[in-house]
Design a protein around this motif. Sequence first.
Motif, PDB file in Angstrom:
ATOM      1  N   SER A  12       7.467  -0.009   0.594  1.00  0.00           N
ATOM      2  CA  SER A  12       8.646   0.202   1.437  1.00  0.00           C
ATOM      3  C   SER A  12       8.338   1.024   2.680  1.00  0.00           C
ATOM      4  O   SER A  12       9.228   1.244   3.491  1.00  0.00           O
ATOM      5  N   GLU A  13       7.101   1.457   2.828  1.00  0.00           N
ATOM      6  CA  GLU A  13       6.701   2.221   4.016  1.00  0.00           C
ATOM      7  C   GLU A  13       6.645   1.271   5.213  1.00  0.00           C
ATOM      8  O   GLU A  13       5.822   0.358   5.247  1.00  0.00           O
ATOM      9  N   PRO A  14       7.527   1.460   6.198  1.00  0.00           N
ATOM     10  CA  PRO A  14       7.593   0.509   7.314  1.00  0.00           C
ATOM     11  C   PRO A  14       6.313   0.433   8.154  1.00  0.00           C
ATOM     12  O   PRO A  14       6.064  -0.577   8.801  1.00  0.00           O
ATOM     13  N   ARG A  15       5.494   1.458   8.130  1.00  0.00           N
ATOM     14  CA  ARG A  15       4.264   1.436   8.939  1.00  0.00           C
ATOM     15  C   ARG A  15       3.111   0.733   8.235  1.00  0.00           C
ATOM     16  O   ARG A  15       2.055   0.550   8.815  1.00  0.00           O
ATOM     17  N   THR A  16       3.300   0.330   6.992  1.00  0.00           N
ATOM     18  CA  THR A  16       2.249  -0.368   6.252  1.00  0.00           C
ATOM     19  C   THR A  16       2.371  -1.859   6.523  1.00  0.00           C
ATOM     20  O   THR A  16       3.419  -2.456   6.269  1.00  0.00           O
ATOM     21  N   SER A  17       1.305  -2.446   7.040  1.00  0.00           N
ATOM     22  CA  SER A  17       1.350  -3.881   7.325  1.00  0.00           C
ATOM     23  C   SER A  17       1.154  -4.672   6.037  1.00  0.00           C
ATOM     24  O   SER A  17       0.519  -4.202   5.088  1.00  0.00           O
ATOM     25  N   ARG A  18       1.682  -5.866   6.017  1.00  0.00           N
ATOM     26  CA  ARG A  18       1.493  -6.752   4.865  1.00  0.00           C
ATOM     27  C   ARG A  18       0.008  -7.014   4.650  1.00  0.00           C
ATOM     28  O   ARG A  18      -0.457  -7.063   3.517  1.00  0.00           O
ATOM     29  N   HIS A  19      -0.700  -7.184   5.746  1.00  0.00           N
ATOM     30  CA  HIS A  19      -2.130  -7.482   5.638  1.00  0.00           C
ATOM     31  C   HIS A  19      -2.879  -6.329   4.974  1.00  0.00           C
ATOM     32  O   HIS A  19      -3.638  -6.541   4.027  1.00  0.00           O
ATOM     33  N   SER A  20      -2.679  -5.105   5.437  1.00  0.00           N
ATOM     34  CA  SER A  20      -3.417  -3.979   4.861  1.00  0.00           C
ATOM     35  C   SER A  20      -3.008  -3.734   3.408  1.00  0.00           C
ATOM     36  O   SER A  20      -3.851  -3.444   2.557  1.00  0.00           O
ATOM     37  N   ALA A  21      -1.729  -3.879   3.107  1.00  0.00           N
ATOM     38  CA  ALA A  21      -1.278  -3.708   1.723  1.00  0.00           C
ATOM     39  C   ALA A  21      -1.860  -4.806   0.841  1.00  0.00           C
ATOM     40  O   ALA A  21      -2.333  -4.535  -0.266  1.00  0.00           O
ATOM     41  N   SER A  22      -1.853  -6.036   1.319  1.00  0.00           N
ATOM     42  CA  SER A  22      -2.415  -7.148   0.545  1.00  0.00           C
ATOM     43  C   SER A  22      -3.889  -6.942   0.269  1.00  0.00           C
ATOM     44  O   SER A  22      -4.369  -7.204  -0.841  1.00  0.00           O
ATOM     45  N   MET A  23      -4.619  -6.476   1.265  1.00  0.00           N
ATOM     46  CA  MET A  23      -6.045  -6.210   1.088  1.00  0.00           C
ATOM     47  C   MET A  23      -6.252  -5.120   0.037  1.00  0.00           C
ATOM     48  O   MET A  23      -7.125  -5.222  -0.815  1.00  0.00           O
ATOM     49  N   HIS A  24      -5.457  -4.064   0.106  1.00  0.00           N
ATOM     50  CA  HIS A  24      -5.562  -2.963  -0.843  1.00  0.00           C
ATOM     51  C   HIS A  24      -5.303  -3.454  -2.274  1.00  0.00           C
ATOM     52  O   HIS A  24      -6.078  -3.161  -3.186  1.00  0.00           O
ATOM     53  N   PHE A  25      -4.217  -4.194  -2.470  1.00  0.00           N
ATOM     54  CA  PHE A  25      -3.870  -4.645  -3.814  1.00  0.00           C
ATOM     55  C   PHE A  25      -4.866  -5.671  -4.339  1.00  0.00           C
ATOM     56  O   PHE A  25      -5.123  -5.719  -5.539  1.00  0.00           O
TER      57      PHE A  25
END
Length: 82
Positions: A21-34
Amino acid sequence: TELNRLQRALPPGVELFGVVSEPRTSRHSASMHFAEIKVEFPILFDASQLLTSVLKPTHVPEAFVLNAVGEVVYRGAIDNAY
């Protein structure tokens, strides 16, 4: 991860979701992390902040358990490691 273990142990009909829910987190970076940590459950992106505005989390990570009608029946720690 502990969350993957928890997800595998859930009874049929009970689902685990991660929420970003952190608005500054991009989908791409979150997807890579997960993907890197091999998350085995769905991740939701709360770009509209709808879940955040309804659940009002106070810290990260924070777990919410909702019953079949959407009522919060637990809110707090995932386990004592966090």
